[in-house]
Design an enzyme around this catalytic site. Structure first.
Site, short mmCIF file in Angstrom:
data_model
loop_
_atom_site.label_atom_id
_atom_site.label_comp_id
_atom_site.label_asym_id
_atom_site.label_seq_id
_atom_site.Cartn_x
_atom_site.Cartn_y
_atom_site.Cartn_z
N GLU A 63 38.28 44.40 36.60
CA GLU A 63 38.43 43.84 37.96
C GLU A 63 37.86 42.41 37.96
O GLU A 63 36.84 42.14 37.32
CB GLU A 63 37.60 44.72 38.92
CG GLU A 63 37.51 44.22 40.35
CD GLU A 63 36.44 44.97 41.16
OE1 GLU A 63 35.39 45.34 40.60
OE2 GLU A 63 36.67 45.16 42.37
N ASN A 84 41.66 41.45 46.68
CA ASN A 84 41.14 41.80 45.37
C ASN A 84 42.29 42.50 44.64
O ASN A 84 42.64 43.64 44.96
CB ASN A 84 39.91 42.71 45.52
CG ASN A 84 39.24 43.01 44.19
OD1 ASN A 84 39.84 42.86 43.13
ND2 ASN A 84 38.00 43.45 44.25
N LYS A 115 43.48 45.91 46.26
CA LYS A 115 42.46 46.95 46.44
C LYS A 115 42.38 47.45 47.88
O LYS A 115 42.27 46.64 48.81
CB LYS A 115 41.11 46.38 45.99
CG LYS A 115 39.97 47.37 45.95
CD LYS A 115 38.74 46.66 45.37
CE LYS A 115 37.53 47.54 45.21
NZ LYS A 115 36.41 46.79 44.58
N GLU A 137 32.41 42.35 49.56
CA GLU A 137 33.87 42.48 49.42
C GLU A 137 34.55 42.59 50.78
O GLU A 137 35.66 42.11 50.96
CB GLU A 137 34.22 43.70 48.56
CG GLU A 137 33.93 43.48 47.10
CD GLU A 137 34.59 44.53 46.22
OE1 GLU A 137 35.83 44.64 46.25
OE2 GLU A 137 33.86 45.22 45.51
N CYS A 141 38.27 49.67 40.86
CA CYS A 141 36.85 49.93 41.02
C CYS A 141 36.52 51.02 42.03
O CYS A 141 36.64 52.19 41.76
CB CYS A 141 36.09 48.65 41.32
SG CYS A 141 34.31 48.92 41.11
N ASN A 195 33.52 46.50 38.54
CA ASN A 195 32.24 45.76 38.48
C ASN A 195 31.26 46.63 39.25
O ASN A 195 31.26 46.61 40.49
CB ASN A 195 32.33 44.41 39.19
CG ASN A 195 33.04 43.34 38.40
OD1 ASN A 195 32.43 42.51 37.75
ND2 ASN A 195 34.36 43.35 38.48
N1 CDT Z 1 33.54 46.38 42.66
C1 CDT Z 1 33.27 47.55 43.25
O1 CDT Z 1 34.09 48.10 43.96
N2 CDT Z 1 32.04 48.04 43.05
C2 CDT Z 1 31.58 49.23 43.71
C3 CDT Z 1 30.12 49.11 43.96
C4 CDT Z 1 29.75 49.97 45.07
S1 CDT Z 1 28.19 49.58 45.68
C5 CDT Z 1 28.52 48.54 46.97
C6 CDT Z 1 31.86 50.52 42.97
O2 CDT Z 1 32.30 51.47 43.62
O3 CDT Z 1 31.58 50.62 41.78
#
Ligand code: CDT
Length: 300
Positions: A46, A106, A123, A142, A168, A193
């Site tokens: 991502e 995204n 996303k 985000e 993600c 991420n």
């Molecule tokens: N990039 C992304 O979606 N990361 C989220 C972090 C969640 S914590 C705010 C994930 O679900 O891994």
């Protein structure tokens, strides 16, 4: 059987001041390594062209826009598309997209071995918060920087099978996988991420790897499909991101897993016909699914 070799190209951290040219050079080096293993498809993470910028509160629209691509492909990623064509390898790439109307998403694309964009996904499950929360050691904005995706979860023909994308946080939601499964997806590609530290509930920090694997393995098993799930990993601008990129079979078994939190290629030979092991048995949707009793899932 419908066998193909797939690769995941995990990225180590991208610094705030690392430019697109440097990131793309790293992607190209990983693509060469994937190709040397015989891979027909390589999956990048991502937001693979920049640091994970939603960790910072920004107000200046010009500063925000600098993280976004207004065209795809563009001059910065042209070397990646050219190398894919030269090697005859497809790829998945996540990036921040700004449309001509100024909408921000995204986004991830799936590109075939001739460099054509086969599929695009924006996303849908955007995690984090809209507002400035300076008490956090790093933020997760985000919801501020991206609109919810408006393309659904497309499933397209490619690589000898049916291909789906999610991004993600989507992987934590069973609905994502079920909609992809209902679309006939046989291979789902995704990048992530994921910070190791979750400021609102730090008591769950030690579960980050477990929840990553739990989500992807359940999604694969419960829908009888393969997945390649790929991290941006390591200590990035003071935020530690988990690695643990995996390739998972329709049985839910992990068949390849990253060993580091740096730039690393994982790969496996997968057989898309193995989806039937699950989809013609325990999760035979036609025979056993009961959508008439699932109304609460789509009610607001
Ligand atoms: N990039 C992304 O979606 N990361 C989220 C972090 C969640 S914590 C705010 C994930 O679900 O891994």
């Amino acid at each position: 059987s419908r066998k193909l070799i797939v690769a995941g190209a995990q990225l180590g951290p991208i610094a705030r001041d690392e430019d697109r040219a440097s990131a793309v050079a790293r992607l190209c080096a990983l693509m060469r390594r994937a190709h040397a293993r015989g891979a027909e498809l390589v999956v990048f993470p991502e937001l693979a062209l920049t640091t994970f910028f939603p960790r910072w509160w920004m107000e200046d629209p010009a500063e925000i826009d600098a993280w976004f691509e207004t065209e795809m492909p563009n001059a910065a990623v042209a070397p990646l598309f050219a190398l894919a064509r030269e090697l005859g390898i497809g790829f998945h790439l996540g990036y921040a997209e700004r449309t001509p109307e100024g909408r921000r998403f995204n986004t991830a694309i799936l590109v075939d071995a001739s460099g054509e964009i086969l599929s695009k996904y924006r996303k849908i499950h955007l995690p984090g918060h809209f507002d400035d929360q300076p008490w956090r050691p790093f933020q997760h904005l985000e919801k501020k920087y991206f609109e919810k995706g408006d393309l659904g979860w497309p499933v397209v023909d490619g690589f000898g099978g049916r291909m789906g994308i999610c991004i993600c946080n989507d992987r934590r939601w069973p609905e994502t996988w079920r909609v992809l499964g209902l679309g006939g997806a046989e291979l789902v590609v995704l990048g992530y991420n994921t910070p190791l530290h979750y400021p609102p509930a730090p008591e769950h920090d030690h579960l980050q790897h477990f929840h990553n694997e739990l989500s992807v393995q359940a999604g694969c098993y419960q829908n009888g499909l393969w997945a390649v799930a790929v991290a941006k990993a390591g200590m990035e601008e003071g935020s530690e991101l988990i690695g643990g990129s995996v390739i998972v079979a329709p049985t839910g078994e992990i068949v390849a897993k990253a060993q580091t939190v740096g730039d690393e290629v994982i790969s496996a030979e997968i057989d898309l016909d193995r989806c039937a092991e699950i989809r013609a048995n325990i999760f035979d949707f036609k025979a056993h699914r009961e959508p008439g009793d699932y109304g609460a899932i789509t009610a607001k």
